[in-house]
Write a protein that holds these residues in place. Structure first.
Motif, PDB file in Angstrom:
ATOM      1  N   GLY A  20      -7.540 -15.240  23.197  1.00 50.40           N
ATOM      2  CA  GLY A  20      -7.456 -16.625  22.714  1.00 50.40           C
ATOM      3  C   GLY A  20      -8.449 -17.585  23.351  1.00 50.40           C
ATOM      4  N   ILE A  21      -9.301 -17.084  24.227  1.00 49.55           N
ATOM      5  CA  ILE A  21     -10.263 -17.954  24.919  1.00 49.55           C
ATOM      6  C   ILE A  21     -11.684 -17.468  24.633  1.00 49.55           C
ATOM      7  N   HIS A  22     -12.480 -18.354  23.996  1.00 52.82           N
ATOM      8  CA  HIS A  22     -13.779 -17.930  23.472  1.00 52.82           C
ATOM      9  C   HIS A  22     -14.881 -18.878  23.916  1.00 52.82           C
ATOM     10  N   THR A  39      -0.669 -21.575  19.694  1.00 47.47           N
ATOM     11  CA  THR A  39       0.043 -21.327  18.434  1.00 47.47           C
ATOM     12  C   THR A  39       0.189 -22.599  17.616  1.00 47.47           C
ATOM     13  N   GLU A  40       0.013 -23.778  18.287  1.00 48.75           N
ATOM     14  CA  GLU A  40       0.174 -25.047  17.570  1.00 48.75           C
ATOM     15  C   GLU A  40      -1.107 -25.862  17.477  1.00 48.75           C
ATOM     16  N   LEU A  67      -5.845 -24.593  13.010  1.00 53.06           N
ATOM     17  CA  LEU A  67      -4.926 -25.474  13.730  1.00 53.06           C
ATOM     18  C   LEU A  67      -5.561 -26.833  14.024  1.00 53.06           C
ATOM     19  N   PRO A  68      -4.726 -27.866  14.230  1.00 51.86           N
ATOM     20  CA  PRO A  68      -5.269 -29.163  14.663  1.00 51.86           C
ATOM     21  C   PRO A  68      -6.034 -29.002  15.970  1.00 51.86           C
ATOM     22  N   ASP A 146      -2.048 -31.313  32.187  1.00 52.43           N
ATOM     23  CA  ASP A 146      -1.766 -30.049  31.486  1.00 52.43           C
ATOM     24  C   ASP A 146      -1.555 -30.331  30.010  1.00 52.43           C
ATOM     25  N   LEU A 147      -2.244 -29.599  29.169  1.00 49.19           N
ATOM     26  CA  LEU A 147      -2.058 -29.746  27.728  1.00 49.19           C
ATOM     27  C   LEU A 147      -1.452 -28.457  27.189  1.00 49.19           C
ATOM     28  N   ASP A 148      -0.331 -28.590  26.496  1.00 49.21           N
ATOM     29  CA  ASP A 148       0.343 -27.427  25.930  1.00 49.21           C
ATOM     30  C   ASP A 148      -0.167 -27.203  24.510  1.00 49.21           C
ATOM     31  N   LEU A 149      -0.832 -26.071  24.295  1.00 47.60           N
ATOM     32  CA  LEU A 149      -1.370 -25.786  22.960  1.00 47.60           C
ATOM     33  C   LEU A 149      -0.404 -24.913  22.153  1.00 47.60           C
ATOM     34  N   GLY A 150       0.761 -24.604  22.754  1.00 45.56           N
ATOM     35  CA  GLY A 150       1.694 -23.667  22.135  1.00 45.56           C
ATOM     36  C   GLY A 150       1.402 -22.276  22.647  1.00 45.56           C
ATOM     37  N   GLY A 151       2.231 -21.814  23.580  1.00 44.85           N
ATOM     38  CA  GLY A 151       2.043 -20.472  24.138  1.00 44.85           C
ATOM     39  C   GLY A 151       0.954 -20.388  25.181  1.00 44.85           C
TER      40      GLY A 151
END
Ligand code: ZN
Length: 287
Positions: A20-22, A39-40, A67-68, A146-151
């Motif tokens: 998930g990290i590119h 996920t969000e 995703l947004p 901290d930013l929660d991106l979902g998962g």
């Protein structure tokens, strides 16, 4: 075997550093853009040098996720944030940076247009759609965010002065996006830097090696902690050599240039920068 027929699908410009990290490299400035997909929401690290490179980056982002998006600017140098207006036009609302970065973007953004003119003519001229200077509107001041991106959670933090007085780091999983605090394949850029603090800040970064094993520079190949240590030691010795030359008042300081570990251009910039900072210090002490 080579063929004249173009392949139906060109290879993805993204390189996956961790799930998930590119990262991808922009064409003109060969600047590393990061992408972290939750996920969000998804988060983009640095937006490019203007609408042209931002459009390219955005289309590659959309190949990866619908995703947004949230955007981050590591610092207020043109190649890292002049794409903000384009991203805003695509509906991105959050642009994160340090509060000092946002100030510098607002105050000195326009001055940097000439730097991108060759690669981004419209942005250079400040003429046309999506060429406005758009400073960050979500600010990191002091404590990490901290930013929660979902998962997946992303941490935004400032470790001290270095390449500029406002560099932001972005940690995601085992990957740390360092902006131009780390440079690979070229000398560090000292123009707006605070060299002595930079060494200290790299030391703090190295101390995070339990958390991160991939360090993504602003330009060049991702590196491991050993390369960050090498950059730190090289910078420390360069500053020492320059200081020695500065202390010898009668000596022509430019004589230090050939013995510095950098190319002549950045050696000269480092020397000028250290002399300017020393002068400021003297002024503030005297008056
Ligand atoms: Zn920079």
């Amino acid at each position: 075997m080579t063929t004249d027929v173009p392949s139906a699908e060109s290879p993805s410009p993204w390189r996956e550093l961790s799930p998930g990290i590119h990262v991808l490299r922009t064409a003109g400035f060969r600047m590393n853009v990061g992408l972290v997909v939750g996920t969000e929401r998804a988060l983009v690290v640095d937006t490019g040098a203007g609408p042209r490179s931002a459009a390219e980056v955005y289309s590659h982002v959309r190949d990866m996720t619908d995703l947004p998006l949230i955007a981050v600017n590591t610092h207020a140098h043109a190649d890292h944030f002049f794409g903000n207006s384009y991203f805003a036009d695509q509906g991105v609302e959050e642009f994160w940076a340090t509060s000092r970065c946002s100030e510098v973007q607002a105050e000195h953004g326009d001055e940097q247009r000439a730097l991108v003119a060759a690669v981004e003519p419209a942005m250079g001229a400040g003429d046309g759609a999506r060429t406005a200077i758009l400073p960050a509107n979500r600010l990191v001041a002091g404590t990490p965010v901290d930013l929660d991106l979902g998962g997946v959670s992303v941490t935004l933090f400032h470790l001290g002065k270095g390449h500029t007085d406002h560099d932001l780091l972005v940690g995601a999983g085992n990957v740390l996006f360092t902006g131009d605090l780390v440079e690979e394949g070229a000398d560090p850029a000292f123009e707006d830097s605070f060299p002595t603090d930079w060494v200290r800040t790299l030391g703090k970064m190295v101390a995070l090696e339990d958390l991160y094993d991939v360090f993504v520079p602003g330009h060049g190949e991702p590196v491991d902690v050993a390369a960050v240590i090498t950059q730190m030691n090289k910078m420390r010795s360069a500053i020492r050599v320059t200081r020695l030359a500065m202390d010898e008042a009668s000596l022509d300081m430019t004589k230090a240039i050939p013995i510095l570990p950098y190319g002549p251009e950045q050696s000269r910039v480092l020397l000028t920068r250290l002399r300017t900072l020393a002068h400021w210090k003297w002024l503030t002490r005297k008056h």
